[in-house]
Design an enzyme around this catalytic site. Structure first.
Site, short mmCIF file in Angstrom:
data_model
loop_
_atom_site.label_atom_id
_atom_site.label_comp_id
_atom_site.label_asym_id
_atom_site.label_seq_id
_atom_site.Cartn_x
_atom_site.Cartn_y
_atom_site.Cartn_z
N TYR A 280 0.83 -1.20 0.00
CA TYR A 280 0.00 0.00 0.00
C TYR A 280 0.88 1.27 0.00
CZ TYR A 280 -4.45 2.33 0.91
OH TYR A 280 -5.60 3.08 0.80
N TYR A 328 -0.94 4.73 -10.49
CA TYR A 328 -1.93 3.93 -11.25
C TYR A 328 -3.34 4.39 -10.91
CZ TYR A 328 -4.68 -0.57 -10.94
OH TYR A 328 -5.63 -1.56 -10.91
#
Lengths: 384, 127
Positions: A280, A328
């Site tokens: 993450y 992304y």
């Protein structure tokens, strides 16, 4: 917790919904539904097969209730546990438990968010207690900045090291056709970007996009007869050592150390066995802390590990091969996308960014201000 | 009749309005508790006791936060000499990691409107 079997369940379908900036008026439910149908298509299953629903979303207060109505389905088992960005790794573990207990046969974990198109109209709820509130921390970033600042003071970590993490994510994103930001990015660009909360500037922060997606899980024996190469759940772990950054036991060590240890122990594997890591990355410091806490390097050595393209394509370890939350997509919570990319890497379908011969992957979710941690260790059939 | 006569928050505010930085002490665990609450987070059963801090501590971490509008300000975590860590602001600091470890001294600042006074810090002089 465990209560599950190593390799007892598998991911058999994954998909993103529309990403980036979605069409005017599209709702989080629309994106969740689109992701669910696409992931079921990917698995060769239909909505009628779904009898377990595992959902989390910051814009939907009661997501399972909302989606059952939207999709017109009545699953046997529902779970909407919410631990911020780590919800999806936690829900995958809960899904494994429910599948193995026979509470459901086809589990769908899903997410949807229109955080970018609703910018200014929707403010995620921040849990700010009475004692921290007068000091106006800009949460979550101020919390991450306090961790970064302490890491720099304690271990000599430099802003340049953090910048390398953003640059590496961008290099991976350039090989992901659906990545939101594919513009050139250098260490200097990151260092010269406007400051938000020292030592973190705007390029140290994740994107704000729309997006959603879904992951389909079934028991291992069923997985073998489905359309895709199964990706097995080998281990999982969860830890929630604090809520407010003020109460974090050690600003430079996260609960990932505990959640990772549980996941590795169940998998019978360690950091040295991981072929690819999806960690993450809400902020650059987040990735660095998880590299240390999940055992890819010693505490304090994260800076050296990421230096000189250490986690970029061709580096020491392929990290966030999708381009991550930094390049992304990051529709408020990134946890589900870590699982999607890990699954695709283990299927070998990542095209230009495929990690050659990847058999094992770690997907590590983070929720709140370095607070809720959830780790999954995944593997191909060869790892069973 | 309810058991809680005064909430932990109300007790803390009453101290603050009197210019005192109150924190709690767990007699069972033998250590300070922050933030104020009803029950001991270290497994103790005895009621938490109120104590008043001497108002001295060390910067554990610090950042300079830039708001969307207005001037940047520091947000710091202070390790108080009594053994608890609290969030605050350090006036005159620039938020650099090099300020971590510096000693600071408490000062109460008026709260906004009806809000209680706010415990902020200054760098300890002469260091």
């Amino acid at each position: 917790m465990s209560g599950t079997t190593r390799g007892g369940t598998a991911i058999v379908g994954v998909a993103e919904s529309d990403l980036g900036k979605v069409a005017e008026g599209v709702t989080p439910q629309d994106l969740m539904a689109q992701g669910i149908v696409r992931a079921l298509d990917d698995a060769g299953l239909t909505l009628g097969d779904v009898d377990g629903l595992f959902l989390a979303a910051s814009q939907l207060r009661m997501p399972t209730i909302s989606m059952c109505e939207y999709l017109g389905i009545a699953p046997r088992y529902m779970d909407s546990s919410f631990t911020g960005g780590s919800s999806f790794e936690a829900l995958a573990a809960h899904a494994a438990l429910a599948l193995e207990a026979g509470a459901c046969d086809v589990a769908v974990i899903a997410y949807g968010s229109t955080q970018r198109s609703q910018r200014g109209k929707f403010t995620p709820q921040r849990d700010l207690n009475d004692y921290d509130a007068p000091f106006r921390p800009r949460l979550p970033i101020t919390g991450y900045a306090l961790a970064a600042s302490r890491h720099m003071a304690e271990y000599g970590t430099r802003r340049e090291d953090l910048a390398e993490i953003a640059v590496a994510a961008r290099a991976w994103a350039k090989m992901n056709p659906v990545a939101f930001d594919q513009r050139d990015l250098t260490v200097e660009d990151v260092l010269n970007a406007p400051m938000i909360s020292t030592p973190l500037g705007v390029k140290d922060c994740c994107l704000v996009t729309d997006g959603g997606g879904a992951v389909v899980m079934v028991r291992a024996e069923r997985a073998k007869s489905l359309k895709q190469k199964p990706v097995y759940l080998l281990g999982h772990g969860e830890a929630q050592p604090h809520h407010a950054i003020t109460n974090m036991p050690d600003l430079t060590e996260t609960g990932a150390k505990a959640s990772g240890a549980q996941a590795y122990a169940m998998a019978g594997l360690g950091a040295q066995d991981m072929d690819v890591a999806q960690l993450y990355d809400a902020f650059t410091i987040t990735t660095l802390l998880f590299l240390e806490d999940l055992g890819f390097c010693a505490k304090g050595e994260g800076g050296a590990f990421v230096r000189e393209g250490g986690i970029a394509p061709g580096g020491r370890l392929p990290v966030n091969t999708s381009g991550g939350g930094l390049s992304y997509c990051h529709p408020g919570m990134f946890g589900l996308f870590l699982m999607i990319e890990a699954t695709r890497q283990l299927r070998g379908t990542c095209g230009a960014r495929q990690v050659e011969g990847a058999e094992t992957a770690i997907a590590h979710g983070n929720g709140g201000v370095l607070a809720a941690q959830a780790t999954l260790v995944l593997g191909t059939e060869a790892t069973l | 009749m309810n058991e809680i006569e005064q909430s932990p928050r109300a007790a803390w505010e009453a101290h603050a309005r009197d210019g005192k930085l109150a924190y709690q002490w767990s007699p069972d665990a033998g250590r300070a508790v922050w933030q104020p609450r009803l029950l001991c987070p270290f497994g103790g059963r005895a009621p938490l006791e109120w104590r008043v801090s001497a108002g001295r501590g060390v910067i554990h971490s610090i950042t300079l936060t830039h708001p969307v509008k207005g001037a940047p300000y520091t947000v710091a975590l202070i390790d108080m000499d009594e053994g608890f860590r609290m969030m605050s602001r350090v006036e005159g600091a620039d938020g650099a990691p090099s300020e971590i470890g510096r000693r600071v001294v408490l000062r109460f600042e008026a709260g906004e409107g009806e809000a209680p006074p706010v415990p902020v810090f200054d760098m300890e002089p002469g260091r």
